[in-house]
Design an enzyme around this catalytic site. Structure first.
Site, PDB file in Angstrom:
ATOM      1  N   SER A   1      -5.091  -3.948 -12.887  1.00  0.00           N
ATOM      2  CA  SER A   1      -6.240  -4.138 -12.012  1.00  0.00           C
ATOM      3  C   SER A   1      -5.942  -5.252 -11.013  1.00  0.00           C
ATOM      4  CB  SER A   1      -7.493  -4.438 -12.829  1.00  0.00           C
ATOM      5  OG  SER A   1      -8.646  -4.411 -12.008  1.00  0.00           O
TER       6      SER A   1
ATOM      7  N   LYS B   1      -9.497  -8.531  -6.807  1.00  0.00           N
ATOM      8  CA  LYS B   1     -10.516  -8.030  -5.875  1.00  0.00           C
ATOM      9  C   LYS B   1     -11.626  -7.262  -6.599  1.00  0.00           C
ATOM     10  CE  LYS B   1      -7.415  -7.787  -1.881  1.00  0.00           C
ATOM     11  NZ  LYS B   1      -6.333  -8.567  -2.515  1.00  0.00           N
TER      12      LYS B   1
ATOM     13  N   VAL C   1       0.784 -10.156  -4.991  1.00  0.00           N
ATOM     14  CA  VAL C   1       2.144 -10.185  -5.517  1.00  0.00           C
ATOM     15  C   VAL C   1       3.124 -10.384  -4.375  1.00  0.00           C
ATOM     16  CG1 VAL C   1       3.892  -8.891  -6.783  1.00  0.00           C
ATOM     17  CG2 VAL C   1       1.488  -8.719  -7.445  1.00  0.00           C
TER      18      VAL C   1
ATOM     19  N   SER D   1       5.316  -7.436  -2.388  1.00  0.00           N
ATOM     20  CA  SER D   1       4.869  -6.073  -2.667  1.00  0.00           C
ATOM     21  C   SER D   1       4.644  -5.328  -1.356  1.00  0.00           C
ATOM     22  CB  SER D   1       3.577  -6.086  -3.489  1.00  0.00           C
ATOM     23  OG  SER D   1       2.529  -6.688  -2.751  1.00  0.00           O
TER      24      SER D   1
ATOM     25  N   VAL E   1       1.266  -9.718   2.691  1.00  0.00           N
ATOM     26  CA  VAL E   1       1.227 -10.524   3.902  1.00  0.00           C
ATOM     27  C   VAL E   1       2.584 -11.121   4.272  1.00  0.00           C
ATOM     28  CG1 VAL E   1       0.576 -12.650   2.685  1.00  0.00           C
ATOM     29  CG2 VAL E   1      -0.076 -12.343   5.072  1.00  0.00           C
TER      30      VAL E   1
ATOM     31  N   ARG F   1     -11.145  -8.508   8.361  1.00  0.00           N
ATOM     32  CA  ARG F   1     -11.145  -7.059   8.397  1.00  0.00           C
ATOM     33  C   ARG F   1     -12.298  -6.528   7.549  1.00  0.00           C
ATOM     34  NH1 ARG F   1      -5.141  -6.029   6.413  1.00  0.00           N
ATOM     35  NH2 ARG F   1      -5.939  -7.510   4.884  1.00  0.00           N
TER      36      ARG F   1
END
Length: 646
Positions: free
Chosen positions: A432, A435, A475, A478, A482, A567
């Site tokens: 999970s 978020k 992570v 990944s 970012v 966003r």
């Protein structure tokens, strides 16, 4: 010959500058001539000293010219025998010095033997005070020849060092411990490296006048007081393994403030001399965010996987592929890797079959929302462990396509979990996200709904499977994260785009995240949500600024930073625990169990069936409205669905 040709070329080409490094070596006859000159000097000095010691005007040699010629001839003979002139002087070794010793010693013995034989046969002395003369001659000749080679060797070494220091990056090595000294020595001994060790730097203050490897030791205060131009340095080299995260961050902040390039080297044990240039690299932002991985020594981990059948969904993704690697190392009987991304699945197949040829793999291209495609796998392979890492995770895309999140994150999880329960898998471990805690977007809410379904299924009467959830933050490295995004923007010359100057995120490494997932499978008894101590959150603006500086650019000057606004569905900070959740400790202080509110299975079953039907009809607003019924704490942020909260 090469020297003459090179000199002639320099003269007639109009280039009157002769670089000393261009001189390869002197001809052998020149070396022999120089050696003979020093032999003659030794003879002259020995005669002069004996005459001064004798306090009279008696000559040492009865016939000076002939005796000179005799000693010189014997010297040439033994120099030829021992080849003292054949080596390249600037590369002289102990063997070369030993040959010099033998040549001068044999010459001295031969001259002494001839001198005593002459006296025995004629009754006249060829050499006055022959024993003192021979002793002085031996010592003087050997010393002169030795000093010649030592001088030439040190001279060329000095020239090389000066040349290296001007053509290569001058760096300071952080630390004065054995590891740092060994790495510095390896750099100095490798002329092909583009670095020159100008000194060492340390926190300590008791080494201000000491030197290591002939280089000065600077303390931190001196670097803080001076600029890099004052110290004549271009960068610094640190050994990451020898520093704590706090210590490394402290040093790097100073280095970036001084506009120094920050390099990293592995420990000496990992440093391969044959690939040193590839081993020394620029420090990356991941190195600063990295923590020492939390690993739990647990023999049950191998027992749980050894010779068992394991299913890994999302096995071609960042997290899933690392789970595949770690599980393969535990020697299971079979690993079924499932993903709907064709190319990444093919790439992980090639990697795994190469690295683990003895492990049986099955690579399945399938969509987890299609139960009819998934169920035959459970029927055929009788899975002991199921790792569920398949999910849609990109917040803005899911905000635009909420029905797709329902079909994959909720329906897909429901299919896998119910099949694991039906076919009595031993453990079901779900990946999970943070978020899912007080979600502000559809993606996080869909993962929270999946958590609720899995928790509720745990408590059904016929269930024998242990359902476990792991929850963690971003992570490093990944897909779509970012840091790779910022790297591409920096390589393109900027600008770097940040949604908000105050946005913060938690980070962890891929191996660390996957280790948590595997360990949770052995720690859990069923129904738990494991949360991980993610450390301190990182401000994304600070992250971008550091990445720009580590790349050798100046923020806002070379690389611009612009703000694009949050966003849809994005929030400034993430949480790992909800307000009404309580935590329970585990046997590791960094891993906790979150006791979030749960639901009855019949209730979550009914709600998930409703939202799945709405998703199949592509009813976006209805989907989000039902999702808010399942997850009451879901409050949309910067999204068109905010109206539903009013």
């Amino acid at each position: 010959m090469s020297f003459r040709k090179n000199l002639k070329k320099k003269i007639y080409s109009g280039d009157n500058f002769m670089n000393i490094s261009d001189v390869r070596y002197l001809p052998r006859w020149v070396i022999l001539a120089i050696d003979l000159f020093f032999i003659s000097c030794a003879i002259f000095f020995s005669c002069y000293l004996i005459e001064r010691l004798s306090f009279n005007s008696t000559r040492v040699f009865n016939n000076r010219l002939y005796v000179y010629a005799l000693i010189m001839g014997i010297s040439v003979f033994f120099m030829y025998i021992f080849r003292t002139y054949s080596g390249i002087i600037r590369h002289s070794t102990f063997i070369d010095l030993f040959k010099l010793f033998l040549a001068t010693f044999c010459t001295t013995v031969a001259v002494g033997f001839i001198s005593f034989t002459y006296y025995f046969l004629t009754g006249e002395r060829m050499i006055y005070m022959s024993v003192p003369f021979l002793a002085i001659f031996f010592a003087t000749s050997f010393m002169l020849l030795f000093l010649l080679r030592l001088f030439v060797k040190e001279f060329f070494h000095l020239v090389r060092e000066v040349r290296r220091s001007t053509l290569r990056k001058r760096i300071l090595v952080v630390g004065i411990d054995e590891q740092s000294v060994a790495v510095a020595r390896a750099i100095l001994d490798n002329p092909s490296l583009p670095y020159y060790v100008a000194g060492f730097i340390t926190q300590r203050h008791d080494y201000h006048s000491a030197k290591l490897l002939g280089r000065p030791i600077l303390n931190r205060d001196k670097l803080e007081r001076n600029s890099k131009d004052d110290l004549l340095i271009d960068g610094v080299l640190l050994i990451k393994e020898m520093m704590s995260k706090e210590e490394m961050n402290s040093w790097v902040n100073l280095f970036l403030e001084k506009d120094l390039q920050v390099l990293k080297a592995p420990s000496v044990q990992k440093l391969r001399t044959s690939d040193m240039e590839g081993s020394i690299r620029s420090l990356q932002i991941e190195d600063l965010l990295n923590r020492k991985p939390i690993r739990i020594e647990n023999d049950e981990l191998r027992t749980r996987h050894f010779d068992k059948a394991v299913l890994i969904t999302g096995g071609a993704g960042s997290i899933g592929s690392e789970i595949v690697r770690q599980v393969a190392a535990l020697e299971p009987k079979l690993i079924v890797v499932l993903d709907q991304a064709e190319t990444p699945l093919y790439e992980i197949e090639i990697e795994m079959r190469s690295k683990f040829p003895l492990i049986q793999f099955k690579f399945v291209l399938a969509d987890i929302s299609n139960r009819h495609r998934i169920e035959p796998l459970f029927q055929k392979y009788n899975f002991s462990m199921v790792y569920h890492a398949a999910a849609y995770k990109h917040v803005p895309l899911i905000e635009e396509n909420p029905h797709e999140a329902i079909l994959v994150n909720i329906l897909g999880t429901k299919n896998l979990a119910t099949l694991a329960c039906q076919y009595k898998a031993n453990h079901f471990v779900m990946v999970s996200t943070d978020k899912a805690v007080k979600p502000t977007n559809v993606m996080g809410a869909s993962k929270r709904a999946a958590e609720l379904f899995v928790q509720a299924l745990q408590n059904t009467p016929a269930n024998e499977t242990k359902f476990i959830t792991t929850r963690f933050g971003n992570v490093l490295g990944s897909n779509g994260s970012v840091i790779p995004h910022f790297k591409k923007q920096i390589e393109a010359g900027g600008p770097i785009t940040i949604t908000h100057p105050d946005i913060v995120r938690y980070f962890m490494t891929i191996p660390e995240a996957c280790d948590l997932v595997l360990q949770a499978g052995t720690m859990g008894h069923g129904g738990e949500i494991f949360v991980f101590d993610m450390g301190e959150p990182v401000k994304i603006l600070d992250l971008a600024t550091r990445m720009i500086k580590l790349s050798g650019y100046e923020p806002h000057i070379d690389i611009k930073i612009i703000y694009t606004g949050l966003r849809p569905g994005e929030k400034l900070y993430e949480e790992l625990l909800s307000d009404d959740a309580t935590t329970l400790p585990t046997h590791h202080e960094k891993i906790l169990i979150s006791k979030d509110p749960d639901m009855l299975f019949d209730e979550i079953e009914s709600l998930t069936n409703q939202i799945i039907r709405a998703a199949l009809r592509r009813e976006k607003v209805e989907v989000v409205q039902l999702l808010k019924s399942i997850v009451p704490e879901f409050k949309s942020n910067n999204s068109i669905y905010e109206v539903l909260d009013k």
